[in-house]
Design a protein around this motif. Structure first.
Motif, short mmCIF file in Angstrom:
data_model
loop_
_atom_site.label_atom_id
_atom_site.label_comp_id
_atom_site.label_asym_id
_atom_site.label_seq_id
_atom_site.Cartn_x
_atom_site.Cartn_y
_atom_site.Cartn_z
N LEU A 21 24.63 22.66 -23.75
CA LEU A 21 23.64 23.31 -24.62
C LEU A 21 24.33 24.03 -25.78
O LEU A 21 23.94 23.88 -26.94
CB LEU A 21 22.80 24.28 -23.81
N TYR A 24 25.89 21.50 -28.14
CA TYR A 24 24.90 20.75 -28.92
C TYR A 24 24.47 21.56 -30.14
O TYR A 24 24.36 21.03 -31.25
CB TYR A 24 23.69 20.42 -28.04
N TYR A 66 17.80 18.77 -28.02
CA TYR A 66 18.74 18.85 -26.89
C TYR A 66 18.08 18.41 -25.59
O TYR A 66 18.70 17.69 -24.79
CB TYR A 66 19.26 20.28 -26.75
N TRP A 69 17.88 14.74 -25.52
CA TRP A 69 19.21 14.18 -25.22
C TRP A 69 19.57 14.37 -23.75
O TRP A 69 20.10 13.46 -23.11
CB TRP A 69 20.26 14.86 -26.10
N MET A 490 28.51 14.39 -28.53
CA MET A 490 27.97 15.01 -27.31
C MET A 490 28.35 14.20 -26.07
O MET A 490 28.57 14.77 -24.99
CB MET A 490 26.46 15.14 -27.41
#
Length: 522
Positions: A21, A24, A66, A69, A490
């Motif tokens: 987190l 990102y 996020y 993702w 990521m």
């Protein structure tokens, strides 16, 4: 034990979740996917910006992106992995990772293992020979290597280990490559100096060891010149037999000591079996190639069979402790098997060197494979090894220094402990004191260092990959970040984060194995 595993698993998941987190958000702030369009002079510039903004959902809050993702990444747990794509090429991130991970593992695995083994071995010897010429030399060399920049070492490796070595192997005026007498004498003197300073004893003993090492080095190098080894390298049955016997004694000394005759006989039996199997194995490789089964699965399978047979030989010899005989025999089987494989591999060197794609320049300076190279398993394996030679040497030189310093410091601390003095006062041999009592405890600090270093290398050796033209994890991360690609970055962070928590977990388990005072359920 179950409670420990569950607690560590939940904590690891939380760490990975929070780290992804944070990263990102940071990656989203550091990149600008619209950078190229902002300076564009196209008449439909505004429309292009709007289209890309909609495609990449740049107007959505970063937390929502996020979570989307994370939903795709969590699919990897049940076989439906979705890590996004490269929006410039529309290539899936999973396909990018598959090639990058394979390349990085191939690049760093051999270098890491060799650096650890050589670094620990040299560090232990340096500690046992404290304040000797060998110790001072290794200390100076370690600090020198540790301070060298990677890119500079890589460039030097290209010049001296590739260009100059290829010129040497090509010979002069059509003559076969030959070592000069100046080179032979210098190497012999260095070998004698290293052996005399590394082996304990009085001045007369060290001088005798130096003379033996120097004469043996001269004999070996002259033998290589006379047999044209640099043009058609091979080990041969004579060197295999001599080396196998030598390995049998070395492994017995390290494992149990020469006083354990059953262990020594087990090791010598394995050495004799390896020599006997040298010629039949040539036919095994031949028939395996014709049957289409020659490959790494067969090689690994034969190696496991060799270990099992060796352990059986040790069990048959028995002795006061069958486990010691089995262990010594299995340890001897490792270098003996590697010599048999290497000998067969070198028999294909001439064919590889004469290949049209190689053109007599076998040591590669860039890339992980030779384009348009056609050949069997042996040719392809030689090609991989020659491309690995330079980056592996570079990584070893840099990593070797740190492992040497860590192992030396740890061994010195252990050798001054009370239980070591107690073991000596009981009349135990120096080999037993060092190998059974000191060596195991000296590995404890390395248990927390080695897993982290391995994970760091698996994250990519960016400079080494760039200089030698390997597209691994490091290059993937740098190119994706500079190309404003959030999904590949990521994916890299996710893999490195998972491996990092896994490395710490492995370090805890290794500590528990090496130190009986530690319990993983505590």
């Amino acid at each position: 034990m179950v409670v420990f595993f569950v607690k560590r698993l939940l904590m690891s998941l939380l760490v990975v979740l929070v780290s992804t987190l944070i990263m990102y958000v940071l990656v989203d702030l550091s990149i600008d996917p619209l950078a190229d369009l902002r300076t564009s002079t196209a008449p439909n510039k505004a429309q292009q910006i709007a289209n890309r903004t909609a495609e990449l959902r740049l107007d959505d809050p970063v937390i929502l992106r996020y979570l989307d993702w994370l939903r795709g990444a969590s699919g990897c747990l049940y076989g439906s992995c979705d890590l996004g794509e490269n929006w410039k090429t529309n290539q899936l991130v999973t396909s990018l990772l598959s090639g990058a991970v394979t390349t990085t593992i191939q690049l760093v695995s051999v270098a890491t293992v060799l650096a650890i083994v050589l670094g620990v071995l040299v560090g232990i010897v340096s500690a046992l020979r404290q304040y000797s010429g060998f110790d001072y030399s290794i200390t100076f060399l370690s600090f020198l290597l540790y301070s060298l920049p990677v890119f500079w070492v890589a460039v030097l490796a290209k010049v001296y280990l590739a260009i100059d070595l290829n010129n040497f192997l090509a010979g002069e005026d059509g003559q076969a490559a030959q070592l000069s007498w100046t080179f032979i004498v210098v190497v012999a003197l260095l070998a004698g100096l290293i052996v005399s300073s590394a082996v304990a004893g009085d001045a007369r003993t060290r001088l005798r060891n130096a003379a033996v090492a120097a004469v043996a080095t001269v004999a070996l190098l002259v033998f290589l010149n006379l047999t044209g080894w640099f043009e058609r390298p091979q080990i041969g049955i004579v060197l295999i037999a001599l080396s196998a016997v030598g390995w049998a004694f070395v492994m017995t000394i390290l494992s149990t000591g020469l006083r354990n005759k059953k262990a020594l006989y087990s090791a010598l039996s394995v050495a004799a079996l390896g020599v006997v199997l040298w010629y039949p194995m040539l036919f095994v490789w031949f028939y395996a190639r014709d049957a289409g089964i020659l490959g790494w699965p067969l090689v690994i399978g034969l190696f496991l069979v060799a270990l099992a047979l060796s352990a059986g030989i040790g069990w048959a010899w028995g002795g006061p402790d069958r486990g010691q005989s089995m262990r010594t025999a299995a340890l001897t089987a490792v270098p003996v098997s590697m010599m048999l494989f290497t000998d067969r591999l070198l028999q294909s060197w001439a064919s590889y060197n004469d290949n049209q794609a190689i053109k007599g320049r076998p040591i590669a300076t860039i890339g992980r494979a030779t384009p348009n190279l056609v050949g069997d398993f042996w040719i392809q394996t030689l090609d991989v090894l020659t491309h690995l030679a330079l980056p592996t040497a570079t990584l070893i030189l840099i990593s070797f220094a740190s492992y040497t310093r860590y192992s030396r410091a740890s061994m010195l601390e252990v050798m001054n402990a009370d239980y070591i003095r107690t073991a000596r006062s009981k009349g135990l041999t120096e080999r037993t004191v060092v190998m059974r009592h000191a060596f195991r405890n000296a590995l404890l600090p390395l248990a927390s260092i080695v897993p982290i270093d391995i994970i760091t290398l698996l994250g990519g050796a960016v400079i080494t990959e760039t200089v030698f033209g390997w597209f691994g994890m490091g290059r993937l991360f740098v190119d994706s970040l500079s190309g404003q690609q959030q999904d590949p970055v990521m994916a890299y962070i996710l893999i490195v984060g998972i491996l990092a928590v896994l490395a710490n977990f492995v370090a805890d388990l290794v500590y528990a194995v090496l130190d009986p005072r530690i319990r993983v359920a505590a």
